[in-house]
Design a protein around this motif. Sequence first.
Motif, PDB file in Angstrom:
ATOM      1  N   VAL A  53       0.868  -1.183   0.000  1.00 23.14           N
ATOM      2  CA  VAL A  53       0.000   0.000   0.000  1.00 23.14           C
ATOM      3  C   VAL A  53       0.903   1.231   0.000  1.00 23.14           C
ATOM      4  CG1 VAL A  53      -2.091  -0.994   0.978  1.00 23.14           C
ATOM      5  CG2 VAL A  53      -0.273  -0.311   2.518  1.00 23.14           C
ATOM      6  N   THR A  54       0.869   1.977  -1.105  1.00 27.41           N
ATOM      7  CA  THR A  54       1.870   3.036  -1.274  1.00 27.41           C
ATOM      8  C   THR A  54       1.250   4.353  -1.753  1.00 27.41           C
ATOM      9  OG1 THR A  54       3.942   3.595  -2.424  1.00 27.41           O
ATOM     10  CG2 THR A  54       2.461   2.100  -3.591  1.00 27.41           C
ATOM     11  N   ASN A  55       1.526   5.419  -1.028  1.00 34.66           N
ATOM     12  CA  ASN A  55       1.182   6.765  -1.505  1.00 34.66           C
ATOM     13  C   ASN A  55       2.190   7.159  -2.574  1.00 34.66           C
ATOM     14  OD1 ASN A  55      -0.795   6.997   0.470  1.00 34.66           O
ATOM     15  ND2 ASN A  55       0.276   8.535   1.685  1.00 34.66           N
ATOM     16  N   GLN A  56       1.705   7.610  -3.720  1.00 36.44           N
ATOM     17  CA  GLN A  56       2.625   8.068  -4.766  1.00 36.44           C
ATOM     18  C   GLN A  56       2.192   9.453  -5.255  1.00 36.44           C
ATOM     19  OE1 GLN A  56       5.521   6.772  -5.638  1.00 36.44           O
ATOM     20  NE2 GLN A  56       5.282   5.111  -4.153  1.00 36.44           N
ATOM     21  N   SER A  57       2.423  10.448  -4.409  1.00 38.60           N
ATOM     22  CA  SER A  57       1.989  11.805  -4.745  1.00 38.60           C
ATOM     23  C   SER A  57       2.792  12.386  -5.899  1.00 38.60           C
ATOM     24  CB  SER A  57       2.102  12.717  -3.519  1.00 38.60           C
ATOM     25  OG  SER A  57       3.462  12.988  -3.226  1.00 38.60           O
ATOM     26  N   GLY A  58       3.881  11.711  -6.297  1.00 36.80           N
ATOM     27  CA  GLY A  58       4.622  12.156  -7.482  1.00 36.80           C
ATOM     28  C   GLY A  58       3.741  12.189  -8.721  1.00 36.80           C
ATOM     29  N   VAL A  59       2.701  11.348  -8.738  1.00 38.03           N
ATOM     30  CA  VAL A  59       1.742  11.380  -9.845  1.00 38.03           C
ATOM     31  C   VAL A  59       0.953  12.694  -9.798  1.00 38.03           C
ATOM     32  CG1 VAL A  59      -0.289  10.276 -10.856  1.00 38.03           C
ATOM     33  CG2 VAL A  59       1.569   8.862  -9.946  1.00 38.03           C
ATOM     34  N   THR A  79       3.801   9.413 -14.243  1.00 36.62           N
ATOM     35  CA  THR A  79       2.406   9.024 -14.459  1.00 36.62           C
ATOM     36  C   THR A  79       2.100   7.710 -13.722  1.00 36.62           C
ATOM     37  OG1 THR A  79       2.891   7.655 -16.387  1.00 36.62           O
ATOM     38  CG2 THR A  79       2.510  10.014 -16.780  1.00 36.62           C
ATOM     39  N   GLU A  80       0.831   7.393 -13.655  1.00 33.84           N
ATOM     40  CA  GLU A  80       0.443   6.106 -13.062  1.00 33.84           C
ATOM     41  C   GLU A  80       1.039   4.948 -13.859  1.00 33.84           C
ATOM     42  OE1 GLU A  80      -3.395   5.526 -11.008  1.00 33.84           O
ATOM     43  OE2 GLU A  80      -4.057   7.267 -12.176  1.00 33.84           O
ATOM     44  N   ALA A  81       1.148   5.132 -15.191  1.00 30.58           N
ATOM     45  CA  ALA A  81       1.750   4.079 -16.028  1.00 30.58           C
ATOM     46  C   ALA A  81       3.222   3.885 -15.670  1.00 30.58           C
ATOM     47  CB  ALA A  81       1.600   4.438 -17.506  1.00 30.58           C
ATOM     48  N   ASP A  82       3.925   4.979 -15.373  1.00 30.52           N
ATOM     49  CA  ASP A  82       5.329   4.881 -14.943  1.00 30.52           C
ATOM     50  C   ASP A  82       5.423   4.075 -13.643  1.00 30.52           C
ATOM     51  OD1 ASP A  82       6.228   6.495 -17.062  1.00 30.52           O
ATOM     52  OD2 ASP A  82       5.953   8.335 -15.895  1.00 30.52           O
ATOM     53  N   VAL A  83       4.507   4.374 -12.730  1.00 29.19           N
ATOM     54  CA  VAL A  83       4.500   3.654 -11.448  1.00 29.19           C
ATOM     55  C   VAL A  83       4.240   2.167 -11.697  1.00 29.19           C
ATOM     56  CG1 VAL A  83       3.338   3.415  -9.211  1.00 29.19           C
ATOM     57  CG2 VAL A  83       3.774   5.701 -10.153  1.00 29.19           C
ATOM     58  N   GLY A  84       3.302   1.886 -12.603  1.00 27.81           N
ATOM     59  CA  GLY A  84       2.996   0.494 -12.936  1.00 27.81           C
ATOM     60  C   GLY A  84       4.205  -0.243 -13.503  1.00 27.81           C
ATOM     61  N   ARG A  85       4.943   0.453 -14.372  1.00 24.11           N
ATOM     62  CA  ARG A  85       6.160  -0.161 -14.942  1.00 24.11           C
ATOM     63  C   ARG A  85       7.193  -0.428 -13.858  1.00 24.11           C
ATOM     64  NH1 ARG A  85       4.729   2.679 -19.612  1.00 24.11           N
ATOM     65  NH2 ARG A  85       5.482   4.665 -18.781  1.00 24.11           N
ATOM     66  N   PHE A  86       7.342   0.526 -12.935  1.00 18.43           N
ATOM     67  CA  PHE A  86       8.288   0.318 -11.831  1.00 18.43           C
ATOM     68  C   PHE A  86       7.869  -0.892 -10.998  1.00 18.43           C
ATOM     69  CE2 PHE A  86       9.693   0.977  -7.440  1.00 18.43           C
ATOM     70  CZ  PHE A  86      11.064   1.030  -7.636  1.00 18.43           C
ATOM     71  N   GLY A  97      12.865 -15.322  -5.270  1.00 15.71           N
ATOM     72  CA  GLY A  97      11.849 -16.263  -4.809  1.00 15.71           C
ATOM     73  C   GLY A  97      10.779 -15.624  -3.947  1.00 15.71           C
ATOM     74  N   ALA A  98      10.572 -14.317  -4.111  1.00 15.14           N
ATOM     75  CA  ALA A  98       9.597 -13.587  -3.289  1.00 15.14           C
ATOM     76  C   ALA A  98       8.492 -13.029  -4.173  1.00 15.14           C
ATOM     77  CB  ALA A  98      10.281 -12.453  -2.532  1.00 15.14           C
ATOM     78  N   ARG A  99       7.280 -12.947  -3.616  1.00 18.40           N
ATOM     79  CA  ARG A  99       6.110 -12.557  -4.414  1.00 18.40           C
ATOM     80  C   ARG A  99       5.228 -11.552  -3.669  1.00 18.40           C
ATOM     81  NH1 ARG A  99       3.692 -16.822  -3.738  1.00 18.40           N
ATOM     82  NH2 ARG A  99       2.041 -16.042  -2.403  1.00 18.40           N
ATOM     83  N   ILE A 100       4.872 -10.482  -4.362  1.00 18.77           N
ATOM     84  CA  ILE A 100       3.856  -9.548  -3.871  1.00 18.77           C
ATOM     85  C   ILE A 100       2.530  -9.979  -4.496  1.00 18.77           C
ATOM     86  CG2 ILE A 100       3.011  -7.165  -4.035  1.00 18.77           C
ATOM     87  CD1 ILE A 100       5.969  -6.272  -4.084  1.00 18.77           C
ATOM     88  N   ASP A 101       1.489 -10.111  -3.674  1.00 16.09           N
ATOM     89  CA  ASP A 101       0.203 -10.580  -4.187  1.00 16.09           C
ATOM     90  C   ASP A 101      -0.633  -9.459  -4.783  1.00 16.09           C
ATOM     91  OD1 ASP A 101       0.198 -13.492  -3.449  1.00 16.09           O
ATOM     92  OD2 ASP A 101       0.652 -12.603  -1.495  1.00 16.09           O
ATOM     93  N   ALA A 102      -0.487  -8.248  -4.254  1.00 16.04           N
ATOM     94  CA  ALA A 102      -1.261  -7.112  -4.778  1.00 16.04           C
ATOM     95  C   ALA A 102      -0.574  -5.817  -4.386  1.00 16.04           C
ATOM     96  CB  ALA A 102      -2.686  -7.131  -4.236  1.00 16.04           C
ATOM     97  N   ILE A 103      -0.762  -4.815  -5.237  1.00 18.50           N
ATOM     98  CA  ILE A 103      -0.213  -3.487  -4.954  1.00 18.50           C
ATOM     99  C   ILE A 103      -1.332  -2.466  -5.114  1.00 18.50           C
ATOM    100  CG2 ILE A 103       1.465  -1.708  -5.610  1.00 18.50           C
ATOM    101  CD1 ILE A 103       3.258  -3.866  -6.753  1.00 18.50           C
ATOM    102  N   TYR A 104      -1.543  -1.657  -4.096  1.00 14.45           N
ATOM    103  CA  TYR A 104      -2.491  -0.544  -4.163  1.00 14.45           C
ATOM    104  C   TYR A 104      -1.712   0.768  -4.078  1.00 14.45           C
ATOM    105  CZ  TYR A 104      -6.251  -3.897  -3.514  1.00 14.45           C
ATOM    106  OH  TYR A 104      -7.131  -4.934  -3.687  1.00 14.45           O
ATOM    107  N   THR A 105      -2.043   1.678  -4.988  1.00 14.05           N
ATOM    108  CA  THR A 105      -1.336   2.952  -5.077  1.00 14.05           C
ATOM    109  C   THR A 105      -2.315   4.104  -4.881  1.00 14.05           C
ATOM    110  OG1 THR A 105       0.204   1.976  -6.658  1.00 14.05           O
ATOM    111  CG2 THR A 105       0.129   4.373  -6.575  1.00 14.05           C
ATOM    112  N   ALA A 106      -1.914   5.094  -4.105  1.00 14.59           N
ATOM    113  CA  ALA A 106      -2.718   6.315  -3.943  1.00 14.59           C
ATOM    114  C   ALA A 106      -1.973   7.462  -4.614  1.00 14.59           C
ATOM    115  CB  ALA A 106      -2.941   6.619  -2.460  1.00 14.59           C
ATOM    116  N   PRO A 107      -2.437   7.867  -5.811  1.00 17.04           N
ATOM    117  CA  PRO A 107      -1.701   8.884  -6.579  1.00 17.04           C
ATOM    118  C   PRO A 107      -2.105  10.328  -6.262  1.00 17.04           C
ATOM    119  CG  PRO A 107      -3.474   8.009  -7.918  1.00 17.04           C
ATOM    120  CD  PRO A 107      -3.557   7.302  -6.576  1.00 17.04           C
ATOM    121  N   HIS A 108      -3.086  10.507  -5.367  1.00 21.06           N
ATOM    122  CA  HIS A 108      -3.639  11.840  -5.139  1.00 21.06           C
ATOM    123  C   HIS A 108      -2.824  12.659  -4.139  1.00 21.06           C
ATOM    124  CE1 HIS A 108      -6.867   9.083  -6.361  1.00 21.06           C
ATOM    125  NE2 HIS A 108      -7.346  10.113  -7.021  1.00 21.06           N
ATOM    126  N   HIS A 109      -3.079  13.952  -4.173  1.00 26.46           N
ATOM    127  CA  HIS A 109      -2.532  14.841  -3.145  1.00 26.46           C
ATOM    128  C   HIS A 109      -3.409  16.093  -3.096  1.00 26.46           C
ATOM    129  CE1 HIS A 109       0.180  17.520  -0.943  1.00 26.46           C
ATOM    130  NE2 HIS A 109       0.686  16.406  -0.454  1.00 26.46           N
TER     131      HIS A 109
END
Length: 181
Positions: A53-59, A65-72, A84-96
């Motif tokens: 769960v990540t705030n990304q106010s850089g968007v 952009t959100e697409a840049d964040v997705g690529r990262f 051998g490690a796995r993230i099951d889901a990522i939630y991003t908050a792009p607002h500010h």
Amino acid sequence: MTTARRPAAFLDRDGVINIDHGYVVRAEDLAFVEGAPAAIRRLNEAGYLVVVVTNQSGVARGYFTEADVGRFHDHLRAELAAHGARIDAIYTAPHHPEATIAAYRADHPDRKPRPGMLLKAFAELPIETRGSFLVGDKASDVEAARAAGIPGHLFPGGDLDAFIAGVLALATTNPVFGEDR
Ligand SMILES: [Mg+2]
């Protein structure tokens, strides 16, 4: 088909998984916090859903952009997979609230310290609330956890795997852990 519910380990991203250089979005700027891949693998093996769960106010600020964040995040997942490690889901908050880009100018319920991303995960994923927890490096992370009704642990830096091992030991030895809401 029924899906067995599992507790979730919510992880903040910057300062917990990757070193927080400030507005990290380029693949070459990904540097893992010490022990981060091992910590996520440990959580995978212990049966937790790992949810970032990540705030990304850089968007909102127009830095990327959100697409840049997705690529990262694709890159992050690939680098973790190599360990051998796995993230099951990522939630991003792009607002500010003071966004330069109007579409993202909002005191949005997803932006931590508000619990929107966690509540969304509870609604969308087969998460067992009991036993779920959050690890973040800021008070706003812990506040979001509390608002969502789960324990939040403030990571002070150092080895994330050692820290997570301690959190899991606490969860195992104290049966009422996580019920104090
Ligand atoms: Mg952080």
